[in-house]
Write a protein that holds these residues in place. Structure first.
Motif, PDB file in Angstrom:
ATOM      1  N   ARG A 138      55.031 138.913  69.872  1.00 28.61           N
ATOM      2  CA  ARG A 138      56.072 139.862  69.482  1.00 28.61           C
ATOM      3  C   ARG A 138      56.612 140.624  70.681  1.00 28.61           C
ATOM      4  N   PHE A 139      55.731 140.969  71.614  1.00 27.48           N
ATOM      5  CA  PHE A 139      56.151 141.903  72.654  1.00 27.48           C
ATOM      6  C   PHE A 139      56.232 141.287  74.044  1.00 27.48           C
ATOM      7  N   ARG A 140      55.564 140.155  74.263  1.00 27.87           N
ATOM      8  CA  ARG A 140      55.508 139.510  75.581  1.00 27.87           C
ATOM      9  C   ARG A 140      55.110 140.516  76.646  1.00 27.87           C
ATOM     10  N   SER A 141      54.135 141.360  76.332  1.00 22.67           N
ATOM     11  CA  SER A 141      53.775 142.386  77.301  1.00 22.67           C
ATOM     12  C   SER A 141      52.278 142.624  77.279  1.00 22.67           C
ATOM     13  N   PRO A 142      51.606 142.277  78.403  1.00 20.05           N
ATOM     14  CA  PRO A 142      50.162 142.565  78.448  1.00 20.05           C
ATOM     15  C   PRO A 142      49.909 144.059  78.364  1.00 20.05           C
ATOM     16  N   MET A 143      50.893 144.835  78.834  1.00 21.17           N
ATOM     17  CA  MET A 143      50.701 146.278  78.821  1.00 21.17           C
ATOM     18  C   MET A 143      50.581 146.791  77.387  1.00 21.17           C
ATOM     19  N   LEU A 144      51.300 146.126  76.470  1.00 18.62           N
ATOM     20  CA  LEU A 144      51.221 146.555  75.081  1.00 18.62           C
ATOM     21  C   LEU A 144      49.796 146.415  74.561  1.00 18.62           C
TER      22      LEU A 144
ATOM     23  N   GLU B  56      65.357 157.429  75.487  1.00 21.58           N
ATOM     24  CA  GLU B  56      64.263 158.414  75.477  1.00 21.58           C
ATOM     25  C   GLU B  56      63.189 158.043  76.476  1.00 21.58           C
ATOM     26  N   THR B  57      62.480 159.047  76.988  1.00 25.83           N
ATOM     27  CA  THR B  57      61.213 158.747  77.664  1.00 25.83           C
ATOM     28  C   THR B  57      60.172 158.598  76.562  1.00 25.83           C
ATOM     29  N   LEU B  58      59.039 158.027  76.951  1.00 29.78           N
ATOM     30  CA  LEU B  58      57.989 157.802  75.961  1.00 29.78           C
ATOM     31  C   LEU B  58      57.493 159.139  75.403  1.00 29.78           C
ATOM     32  N   ALA B  59      57.441 160.148  76.302  1.00 29.41           N
ATOM     33  CA  ALA B  59      56.956 161.456  75.877  1.00 29.41           C
ATOM     34  C   ALA B  59      57.901 162.049  74.845  1.00 29.41           C
ATOM     35  N   GLU B  60      59.201 161.868  75.052  1.00 31.12           N
ATOM     36  CA  GLU B  60      60.180 162.388  74.094  1.00 31.12           C
ATOM     37  C   GLU B  60      60.038 161.683  72.755  1.00 31.12           C
ATOM     38  N   ALA B  61      59.864 160.358  72.846  1.00 28.27           N
ATOM     39  CA  ALA B  61      59.695 159.593  71.609  1.00 28.27           C
ATOM     40  C   ALA B  61      58.451 160.057  70.872  1.00 28.27           C
ATOM     41  N   ALA B  62      57.380 160.279  71.665  1.00 31.49           N
ATOM     42  CA  ALA B  62      56.129 160.725  71.056  1.00 31.49           C
ATOM     43  C   ALA B  62      56.332 162.054  70.362  1.00 31.49           C
ATOM     44  N   ALA B  63      57.024 162.965  71.029  1.00 31.44           N
ATOM     45  CA  ALA B  63      57.262 164.282  70.451  1.00 31.44           C
ATOM     46  C   ALA B  63      58.082 164.139  69.178  1.00 31.44           C
ATOM     47  N   ARG B  64      59.005 163.194  69.158  1.00 34.29           N
ATOM     48  CA  ARG B  64      59.876 163.039  68.000  1.00 34.29           C
ATOM     49  C   ARG B  64      59.106 162.496  66.802  1.00 34.29           C
ATOM     50  N   ILE B  65      58.282 161.487  67.052  1.00 30.96           N
ATOM     51  CA  ILE B  65      57.614 160.907  65.883  1.00 30.96           C
ATOM     52  C   ILE B  65      56.301 161.607  65.558  1.00 30.96           C
ATOM     53  N   TRP B  66      55.903 162.533  66.410  1.00 27.76           N
ATOM     54  CA  TRP B  66      54.606 163.192  66.196  1.00 27.76           C
ATOM     55  C   TRP B  66      54.453 163.773  64.786  1.00 27.76           C
ATOM     56  N   PRO B  67      55.446 164.485  64.270  1.00 29.21           N
ATOM     57  CA  PRO B  67      55.256 165.052  62.916  1.00 29.21           C
ATOM     58  C   PRO B  67      54.951 163.966  61.887  1.00 29.21           C
ATOM     59  N   THR B  68      55.653 162.842  61.977  1.00 32.32           N
ATOM     60  CA  THR B  68      55.428 161.766  61.016  1.00 32.32           C
ATOM     61  C   THR B  68      54.056 161.147  61.223  1.00 32.32           C
ATOM     62  N   LEU B  69      53.746 160.892  62.482  1.00 31.30           N
ATOM     63  CA  LEU B  69      52.469 160.271  62.812  1.00 31.30           C
ATOM     64  C   LEU B  69      51.317 161.173  62.385  1.00 31.30           C
ATOM     65  N   ARG B  70      51.503 162.482  62.668  1.00 29.83           N
ATOM     66  CA  ARG B  70      50.484 163.457  62.312  1.00 29.83           C
ATOM     67  C   ARG B  70      50.275 163.438  60.808  1.00 29.83           C
TER      68      ARG B  70
ATOM     69  N   TRP C 120      49.681 162.010  72.746  1.00 24.23           N
ATOM     70  CA  TRP C 120      49.505 162.810  73.952  1.00 24.23           C
ATOM     71  C   TRP C 120      48.979 162.002  75.112  1.00 24.23           C
ATOM     72  N   GLY C 121      48.288 160.942  74.831  1.00 29.28           N
ATOM     73  CA  GLY C 121      47.665 160.186  75.911  1.00 29.28           C
ATOM     74  C   GLY C 121      48.562 159.079  76.425  1.00 29.28           C
ATOM     75  N   LEU C 122      49.084 158.273  75.509  1.00 28.51           N
ATOM     76  CA  LEU C 122      49.831 157.093  75.929  1.00 28.51           C
ATOM     77  C   LEU C 122      51.022 157.412  76.836  1.00 28.51           C
ATOM     78  N   PRO C 123      51.836 158.446  76.518  1.00 28.93           N
ATOM     79  CA  PRO C 123      52.979 158.727  77.394  1.00 28.93           C
ATOM     80  C   PRO C 123      52.559 158.989  78.832  1.00 28.93           C
ATOM     81  N   ARG C 124      51.355 159.508  79.033  1.00 26.19           N
ATOM     82  CA  ARG C 124      50.890 159.768  80.401  1.00 26.19           C
ATOM     83  C   ARG C 124      50.327 158.511  81.047  1.00 26.19           C
TER      84      ARG C 124
ATOM     85  N   ILE D 243      51.322 155.250  80.333  1.00 28.15           N
ATOM     86  CA  ILE D 243      52.250 154.144  80.531  1.00 28.15           C
ATOM     87  C   ILE D 243      53.337 154.583  81.505  1.00 28.15           C
ATOM     88  N   PRO D 244      53.530 153.810  82.560  1.00 23.53           N
ATOM     89  CA  PRO D 244      54.509 154.200  83.595  1.00 23.53           C
ATOM     90  C   PRO D 244      55.887 154.426  82.968  1.00 23.53           C
TER      91      PRO D 244
END
Lengths: 187, 786
Positions: free
Chosen positions: B262-268, B324-338, B379-383, B385-386
């Motif tokens: 799906r992602f072709r990314s080892p980083m994923l 978006e940066t990953l941190a921004e995305a994280a902040a945006r979906i955080w309420p839903t994820l939480r 909180w962890g992943l955005p920091r 992942i480059p």
């Protein structure tokens, strides 16, 4: 054969002569492959005023099958074949099978008779010190003393007597009593 | 990438340290219910870790009888020589001379025949006649040895009662199973390990010792069959381990391959692993901190449940907007994820409330893990992942996008499916409740059948129906055992049971021993009785002097207790010791019943006996009731949990309707899963309930993330409202589909397991997840035309 035995006794020294004579006796016993004898038995026990009598048949079939069937006053049959012992009392509806190895006292008693009938000196010596004594003419007497301390607690001595190739008696001494078995050829 | 790897390394080291400090436990003792009453608690503990666990039943077959007997004798000799076994039973079982002398000395205290009537002339006469008869027989040497000191036959009676298991045919120093048409001979052995109870490791060692003794006897073609609680535990552990290993490897490989496709990314893959690993470490730490140790099943099951957390990073990465940066995305979906994580954790409430130790532990493990995973993702992943790294799912194949788009907004379909499922449930009455614990057992049916067969042939009681005596002092337990022995006779007569193996069968209570001493006549009276009994019989006057002396001596012997008995009579004591159990200062007695056909009837009859300190327990019945209790409690808590989840959703989404929209696919998925279980004839148990909770937790993710777009139309104050946007419309079903397929891959495999528990969970979750995804899709607003 009698002549040969006597000859051997005359020629050899006493100890060697006895050993030789013993092998001769064993060979002549071993030559008889089948026997069917009758026996009478008297068991004298110090706690009893009079001995208890028994009678029945004794059958032997080489190499290792022995049956002692008491017919009177109780019906009891002991059958030994190889290492197994079958005990039956039909008047009491009892039938049990044992391994002789599990019944050391019984095994010693069985081997005394079976070893003699089979003419198997090594088998006798596995359980007893064997001495041949009191020879007169054709008659012989084997004195068996148990080698095991445990057996000696119940059996001190077994005397097997015979005439030629025919055993005539087994006296078992132990517990201050004696069981005398007389054997004669019979149907 | 380097930071991601470093984080993985740190987590792995932390996990390793944790597992090293608090290694997972493999035995079931603390995992299973403790019992409803002190007596049942005692019994369960005893069966799981007590003397019952030391029993090994064995059969040797596949050779002629003589060879089997030899193998049996030599194996038994090897077992005795190993020093590992307190008791080895086979056809060559004999009592040593010292033990025989000890038992002979104590015969009048131990023998149930020691009553005043046994020593009268009238009772002695037939005994003397029998002695005389015996002296004529080949048994004369034996009788000459014992008969005059024990003309009443107290000692030979005791020995026969203890050692003669008439059901077993004994030949050549071996026990043989009854002959059966069409089956070869089978030699039988039984062994009891040292100690009061064995853990899994010691059980394994005992089994290994048994097999080694058998191998040392040069078995050739012959086979050794072993059974017993230890063998069961090992078989269950091996089965579960095998299944879990297969699942772990296969599902990790499949999941990895799928995500990579799906992602072709080892980083994923790294990004997915970090929250999962963090969740596991957190869950393990929480469980270890709360319970002192973590059970291997909690670890396995908890990790399976934490598979949910794979969704979080996938959602974060796929829902990120291009600008978006990953941190921004994280902040945006955080309420839903939480909200998703908290709701899923709330769903676990039923596990915590169930009271079943194992489930509580799994609940804690999974709950702590879920929250840790959500926090790590945001909180962890955005920091880690480059900033420059872009991980995006490849577009779905065209037909799949079209199918998904077509599915959206098909509310009637969704309602139809849910209604159909409800109709199925109404028509079938729902899936049957799992009552038979054996069905849950991972032990192959053949092994269970062998155990039943061997127990039957050996006359070993199936430790199923027992009387529990106590607690109290040793003397009290023995006295109650005697009372039970007398009271049970009418029940035996009625055919409710065939017999009881009571502690008092081997060792009478001190009270009874004193009573027997009082029953012994004095020398003068006994000498008179013997004289008149022996009249006309050929016994000498002094013949019975040893008898008179022994009776006189027995009148003043100190009474025997279990410790003295064990010292003097180790072989017989080996029969007694499994029936007496000490915990702290308290003594319990166990009396296994044999030949029980209707445990419920026996239970009722036993209750009517009204004996204080004696309780009848049928392990299976008790376990069923216990499970029913737990089931009811769990169900109540599950309802409470569901209500809490709905409340949380409504609060989180700030609206009744929005909450219901999210809750509907969740409830629908549960209903559909139940309907499928009912149709497939699967009986549901506690683990299925747990699986439904897990399913609900997953469904929350799908439902929430598919529904956020709906909130665009909802009042603007809705928290996640700013999250949705038309441009990422296509991402959402795709992202959720990725999550759903990941889950399906794992749980679909689980459904293929042989272990009933794992199979049940796998089936429930796989069906439910598919239903949840489809329902959530169908219930979400239709895709906009663009």
């Amino acid at each position: 054969m009698r002549r040969r035995l006597t000859l051997a006794l005359l020629i050899s020294g006493p100890a060697l002569a006895q050993e030789d004579e013993l092998s001769q006796l064993m060979r002549s016993l071993a030559a008889v492959r089948e026997r069917r004898d009758r026996f009478t038995e008297e068991r004298a026990i110090p706690e009893l005023d009079l001995p208890l009598p028994n009678e029945g048949t004794l059958s032997w079939s080489a190499p290792d099958r022995l049956e002692k069937h008491t017919l009177s006053p109780i019906d009891e049959r002991l059958t030994v074949s190889g290492g197994r012992l079958l005990y039956e009392r039909r008047d009491r509806d009892v039938r049990r099978e044992f391994s002789l190895a599990d019944q050391p006292e019984m095994q010693a008693l069985v081997e005394a008779i079976r070893g003699t009938l089979a003419g198997d000196l090594p088998a006798l010596r596995r359980h007893y010190e064997v001495a041949l004594e009191g020879r007169h003419d054709d008659a012989w007497r084997l004195v068996l003393r148990p080698t095991s301390m445990r057996i000696r607690a119940s059996v001190q001595r077994i005397l097997v007597t015979g005439q030629g190739a025919q055993p005539t008696g087994v006296d078992t001494e132990g517990h201050g009593g004696v069981t005398r078995m007389r054997i004669r050829p019979g149907p | 990438m380097r930071r991601l790897l470093a984080a993985l390394l740190v987590l792995a080291v932390a996990g390793g340290l944790l597992a090293w400090r608090v290694p997972p436990r493999a035995d079931l003792v603390e995992f299973l219910p403790a019992g409803r009453t002190p007596a049942s608690a005692f019994l369960f503990r005893e069966l799981r870790s007590g003397a019952a666990t030391t029993l090994l039943l064995a059969a040797i077959e596949g050779a002629p009888r003589e060879e089997l007997a030899r193998l049996s004798r030599e194996t038994a000799a090897g077992l005795r020589a190993s020093g590992r076994f307190a008791f080895v039973g086979d056809g060559s079982l004999r009592i040593a001379e010292a033990e025989e002398a000890f038992l002979f000395r104590h015969r009048y205290l131990l023998s149930p025949d020691t009553v005043p009537e046994s020593f009268t002339a009238a009772a002695l006469r037939p005994k003397l006649e029998a002695l005389l008869d015996g002296l004529r027989s080949a048994a004369a040497p034996l009788l000459a040895r014992f008969g005059f000191a024990d003309p009443t036959g107290a000692f030979l009676g005791l020995a026969a009662g203890w050692l003669d298991d008439s059901r077993i045919e004994s030949a050549d120093g071996a026990w043989f199973a009854p002959r059966e048409e069409g089956r070869g001979a089978r030699a039988l052995l039984v062994a009891r390990g040292q100690g009061a109870g064995l853990d899994a490791e010691a059980q394994q060692a005992a089994m290994d010792a048994f097999r080694a003794a058998f191998e040392a006897a040069r078995p050739g073609e012959a086979r050794l069959l072993l059974s017993g609680p230890g063998v069961f535990a090992a078989a269950a552990a091996a089965q579960i381990r095998g299944d879990v290993e297969m699942i772990t490897l296969a599902s990790a490989a499949l999941l990895g391959a799928f995500l990579f496709w799906r992602f072709r990314s080892p980083m994923l893959l790294g990004a997915v692993a970090v929250p999962l690993l963090a969740a596991t470490v957190a869950g393990y730490a929480a469980a270890a901190a709360l319970f002192g140790s973590v059970h291997a099943i909690s670890l396995g099951f908890g990790m399976t449940m934490l598979g949910v957390t794979v969704d979080y990073p996938i959602l974060l990465l796929t829902l990120r907007r291009p600008d978006e940066t990953l941190a921004e995305a994280a902040a945006r979906i955080w309420p839903t994820l939480r909200l998703a994580a908290v709701s899923a954790a709330a769903g676990l409430l039923a596990m915590l409330g169930s009271g079943l130790p194992g489930l509580v532990q799994i609940g804690v493990f999974a709950g702590a893990g879920l929250l840790a995973a959500a926090a790590t993702t945001c909180w962890g992943l955005p920091r880690l992942i480059p900033a420059g790294a872009r991980i995006a799912a490849r577009p779905l194949p065209g037909w799949m996008s079209r199918a998904l788009a077509a599915l959206r907004g098909r509310r009637r379909w969704a309602f139809g499916a849910i209604l159909a499922a409800l109709a199925v449930l109404a028509a079938t009455g729902g899936p049957p409740w799992q009552r038979d614990l054996a069905a849950l057992s991972p032990i192959p049916a053949a092994q269970q059948a062998l155990d039943g067969e061997l127990r039957g042939q050996l006359g070993a009681p199936d430790v199923r129906s027992l009387f529990v005596i106590g607690p109290g002092t040793e003397a009290e337990v023995l006295a109650r055992s005697e009372a039970l022995s007398a009271a049970i006779r009418p029940l035996v007569g009625r055919g409710l049971l065939a017999g009881l193996d009571l502690p008092s069968r081997y060792l009478p209570s001190p009270g009874l021993q004193r009573q027997r001493q009082a029953a012994l006549p004095d020398s003068g009276a006994l000498a008179g009785a013997i004289r008149s009994a022996a009249e006309g019989l050929p016994f000498r006057p002094t013949a019975f002097a040893p008898f008179l002396a022994a009776v006189e001596e027995s009148r003043t012997w100190p009474t025997l207790d279990a410790a003295g008995f064990a010292e003097g009579a180790p072989t017989i004591s080996a029969r007694l010791s499994p029936l007496i159990s000490r915990h702290g200062g308290q003594v319990w007695g166990i009396a296994p019943a044999s030949g029980v056909t209707d445990p419920a009837a026996l239970e009722a009859a036993a209750r009517a006996l009204n004996l204080p300190g004696v309780l009848f327990l049928d392990v299976k019945l008790e376990m069923e009731r216990l499970l029913a209790d737990y089931g009811a409690t769990t169900l109540r808590w599950a309802m409470a949990g569901a209500a809490l989840v709905v409340a949380l959703l409504m609060a989180g989404l700030r609206g009744l309707r929005a909450g219901m929209v999210v809750a509907l696919p969740i409830g629908g998925a549960v209903v559909v899963a139940l309907a499928v279980l009912a149709l497939s004839g699967e009986a549901i148990g506690l683990f299925h309930l747990a699986a439904l909770l897990l399913l609900a937790g997953l469904a929350i993710d799908y439902s929430l993330f598919l529904a956020i777009r709906d909130s665009d139309q909802a009042p603007p104050q809705n928290a996640p409202a700013n999250g949705g946007g038309p441009h990422c419309d296509d991402h959402r079903p795709g992202a959720v589909l990725t999550c759903a397929i990941s889950t399906l891959l794992t749980f679909g495999l689980l459904a293929l397991c042989d272990t009933p528990v794992l199979h049940g969970i796998g089936l429930t979750v796989a069906v439910g997840v598919a239903a949840a995804f489809l329902l959530a899709c169908a219930l979400s607003a239709p895709a906009r035309e663009r």
